[in-house]
Design a protein around this motif. Structure first.
Motif, PDB file in Angstrom:
ATOM      1  N   UNK A  83      -9.405  37.293 -68.950  1.00 53.45           N
ATOM      2  CA  UNK A  83      -8.827  38.608 -69.202  1.00 53.45           C
ATOM      3  C   UNK A  83      -9.114  39.484 -67.990  1.00 53.45           C
ATOM      4  N   UNK A  84      -8.083  40.103 -67.469  1.00 53.77           N
ATOM      5  CA  UNK A  84      -8.207  41.030 -66.342  1.00 53.77           C
ATOM      6  C   UNK A  84      -7.642  42.371 -66.796  1.00 53.77           C
ATOM      7  N   UNK A  85      -8.509  43.360 -66.869  1.00 51.31           N
ATOM      8  CA  UNK A  85      -8.118  44.652 -67.428  1.00 51.31           C
ATOM      9  C   UNK A  85      -7.540  45.586 -66.370  1.00 51.31           C
ATOM     10  N   UNK A  86      -6.798  46.562 -66.837  1.00 54.93           N
ATOM     11  CA  UNK A  86      -6.279  47.648 -65.992  1.00 54.93           C
ATOM     12  C   UNK A  86      -5.576  47.114 -64.745  1.00 54.93           C
ATOM     13  N   UNK A  87      -4.638  46.243 -64.945  1.00 51.27           N
ATOM     14  CA  UNK A  87      -3.971  45.604 -63.803  1.00 51.27           C
ATOM     15  C   UNK A  87      -3.065  46.592 -63.066  1.00 51.27           C
ATOM     16  N   UNK A  88      -2.899  46.306 -61.770  1.00 53.56           N
ATOM     17  CA  UNK A  88      -1.980  47.046 -60.915  1.00 53.56           C
ATOM     18  C   UNK A  88      -1.069  46.026 -60.229  1.00 53.56           C
ATOM     19  N   UNK A  89      -0.033  46.482 -59.530  1.00 52.78           N
ATOM     20  CA  UNK A  89       0.822  45.522 -58.815  1.00 52.78           C
ATOM     21  C   UNK A  89       0.048  44.653 -57.822  1.00 52.78           C
ATOM     22  N   UNK A  90      -1.102  45.121 -57.362  1.00 53.24           N
ATOM     23  CA  UNK A  90      -1.920  44.307 -56.436  1.00 53.24           C
ATOM     24  C   UNK A  90      -2.525  43.086 -57.119  1.00 53.24           C
ATOM     25  N   UNK A  91      -2.475  43.027 -58.435  1.00 50.24           N
ATOM     26  CA  UNK A  91      -2.956  41.854 -59.167  1.00 50.24           C
ATOM     27  C   UNK A  91      -1.873  40.796 -59.319  1.00 50.24           C
ATOM     28  N   UNK A  92      -0.690  41.047 -58.790  1.00 51.24           N
ATOM     29  CA  UNK A  92       0.362  40.035 -58.783  1.00 51.24           C
ATOM     30  C   UNK A  92      -0.093  38.848 -57.938  1.00 51.24           C
ATOM     31  N   UNK A  93      -0.027  37.650 -58.523  1.00 55.72           N
ATOM     32  CA  UNK A  93      -0.542  36.470 -57.830  1.00 55.72           C
ATOM     33  C   UNK A  93      -0.183  35.214 -58.614  1.00 55.72           C
ATOM     34  N   UNK A  94      -0.416  34.078 -57.977  1.00 58.62           N
ATOM     35  CA  UNK A  94      -0.443  32.811 -58.704  1.00 58.62           C
ATOM     36  C   UNK A  94      -1.878  32.601 -59.151  1.00 58.62           C
ATOM     37  N   UNK A  95      -2.066  32.408 -60.436  1.00 54.15           N
ATOM     38  CA  UNK A  95      -3.390  32.232 -61.015  1.00 54.15           C
ATOM     39  C   UNK A  95      -3.629  30.753 -61.331  1.00 54.15           C
ATOM     40  N   UNK A  96      -4.811  30.283 -60.938  1.00 54.83           N
ATOM     41  CA  UNK A  96      -5.191  28.888 -61.142  1.00 54.83           C
ATOM     42  C   UNK A  96      -6.459  28.799 -61.975  1.00 54.83           C
ATOM     43  N   UNK A  97      -6.536  27.778 -62.814  1.00 49.80           N
ATOM     44  CA  UNK A  97      -7.820  27.419 -63.393  1.00 49.80           C
ATOM     45  C   UNK A  97      -8.268  26.103 -62.750  1.00 49.80           C
ATOM     46  N   UNK A  98      -9.569  25.891 -62.714  1.00 48.63           N
ATOM     47  CA  UNK A  98     -10.101  24.734 -62.019  1.00 48.63           C
ATOM     48  C   UNK A  98     -11.443  24.315 -62.603  1.00 48.63           C
ATOM     49  N   UNK A  99     -11.755  23.049 -62.393  1.00 49.13           N
ATOM     50  CA  UNK A  99     -13.064  22.496 -62.756  1.00 49.13           C
ATOM     51  C   UNK A  99     -13.807  22.168 -61.466  1.00 49.13           C
ATOM     52  N   UNK A 100     -15.108  22.384 -61.460  1.00 43.99           N
ATOM     53  CA  UNK A 100     -15.845  22.058 -60.259  1.00 43.99           C
ATOM     54  C   UNK A 100     -17.345  22.055 -60.454  1.00 43.99           C
ATOM     55  N   UNK A 101     -18.062  22.085 -59.349  1.00 41.48           N
ATOM     56  CA  UNK A 101     -19.519  22.095 -59.330  1.00 41.48           C
ATOM     57  C   UNK A 101     -19.999  23.383 -58.680  1.00 41.48           C
ATOM     58  N   UNK A 102     -21.214  23.783 -59.025  1.00 44.91           N
ATOM     59  CA  UNK A 102     -21.808  24.957 -58.420  1.00 44.91           C
ATOM     60  C   UNK A 102     -22.761  24.540 -57.313  1.00 44.91           C
ATOM     61  N   UNK A 103     -22.680  25.241 -56.215  1.00 41.44           N
ATOM     62  CA  UNK A 103     -23.565  24.998 -55.077  1.00 41.44           C
ATOM     63  C   UNK A 103     -24.484  26.209 -54.945  1.00 41.44           C
ATOM     64  N   UNK A 104     -25.786  25.937 -54.997  1.00 43.96           N
ATOM     65  CA  UNK A 104     -26.766  27.019 -54.902  1.00 43.96           C
ATOM     66  C   UNK A 104     -27.403  26.989 -53.520  1.00 43.96           C
ATOM     67  N   UNK A 105     -27.436  28.136 -52.880  1.00 43.87           N
ATOM     68  CA  UNK A 105     -27.968  28.250 -51.532  1.00 43.87           C
ATOM     69  C   UNK A 105     -29.075  29.292 -51.514  1.00 43.87           C
ATOM     70  N   UNK A 106     -30.160  28.971 -50.816  1.00 42.08           N
ATOM     71  CA  UNK A 106     -31.264  29.917 -50.649  1.00 42.08           C
ATOM     72  C   UNK A 106     -31.377  30.291 -49.188  1.00 42.08           C
ATOM     73  N   UNK A 107     -31.199  31.559 -48.913  1.00 42.99           N
ATOM     74  CA  UNK A 107     -31.327  32.040 -47.552  1.00 42.99           C
ATOM     75  C   UNK A 107     -32.309  33.198 -47.535  1.00 42.99           C
ATOM     76  N   UNK A 108     -33.043  33.299 -46.444  1.00 45.08           N
ATOM     77  CA  UNK A 108     -34.038  34.363 -46.345  1.00 45.08           C
ATOM     78  C   UNK A 108     -33.383  35.739 -46.396  1.00 45.08           C
TER      79      UNK A 108
END
Length: 131
Positions: A83-108
């Motif tokens: 759900x994307x609330x309060x849409x404007x014309x700038x929210x016009x797009x092709x929307x994708x759903x996807x499955x994947x993995x999370x990559x966790x990075x630790x930086x100082x």
């Protein structure tokens, strides 16, 4: 074979809420270490990650969209939604759903950050915001 299919209206009026659903087959949305994302690509712009929901139902959102975005899931139907609330014309797009993995990075300098690597994609759905 994992398949994802987006569904929802292709036209939304400004100030309204954009709602999309992603139906998943070939994998369980509760399977450990799978992350389920929504992404979008506005015309002439780069692909943008919007947010994700994990196997436990925890959510993570892009800071630029946080506050307007909500991702939820229905485990009985093996699907997740955007759900994307309060849409404007700038929210016009092709929307994708996807499955994947999370990559966790630790930086100082930035501490712990997460990114997502997508392995399976839906075909995408065009959503236009216009009155």
């Amino acid at each position: 074979q994992v398949q994802l299919q987006e569904s929802g209206p292709d036209l939304v009026k400004p100030s309204q809420t954009l709602s999309l659903t992603c139906a998943v087959s070939g994998a369980s949305i509760t399977a450990t270490y799978n992350y389920w994302s929504w992404l979008r690509q506005p015309p002439g712009k780069e692909l943008e990650w919007m947010g994700a929901i994990d196997y436990d139902g925890a959510t993570d959102y892009s800071p630029s969209l946080k506050g307007r975005t909500a991702i939820s899931r229905d485990t009985s139907k093996n699907q997740f939604s955007l759900q994307l609330r309060s849409v404007t014309p700038e929210d016009t797009a092709v929307y994708f759903c996807a499955m994947g993995k999370r990559i966790t990075t630790l930086q100082a300098s930035t501490g712990i950050t997460h990114s997502y690597e997508q392995t399976n994609w839906g075909q995408g759905t065009q959503v236009t915001v216009s009155s």
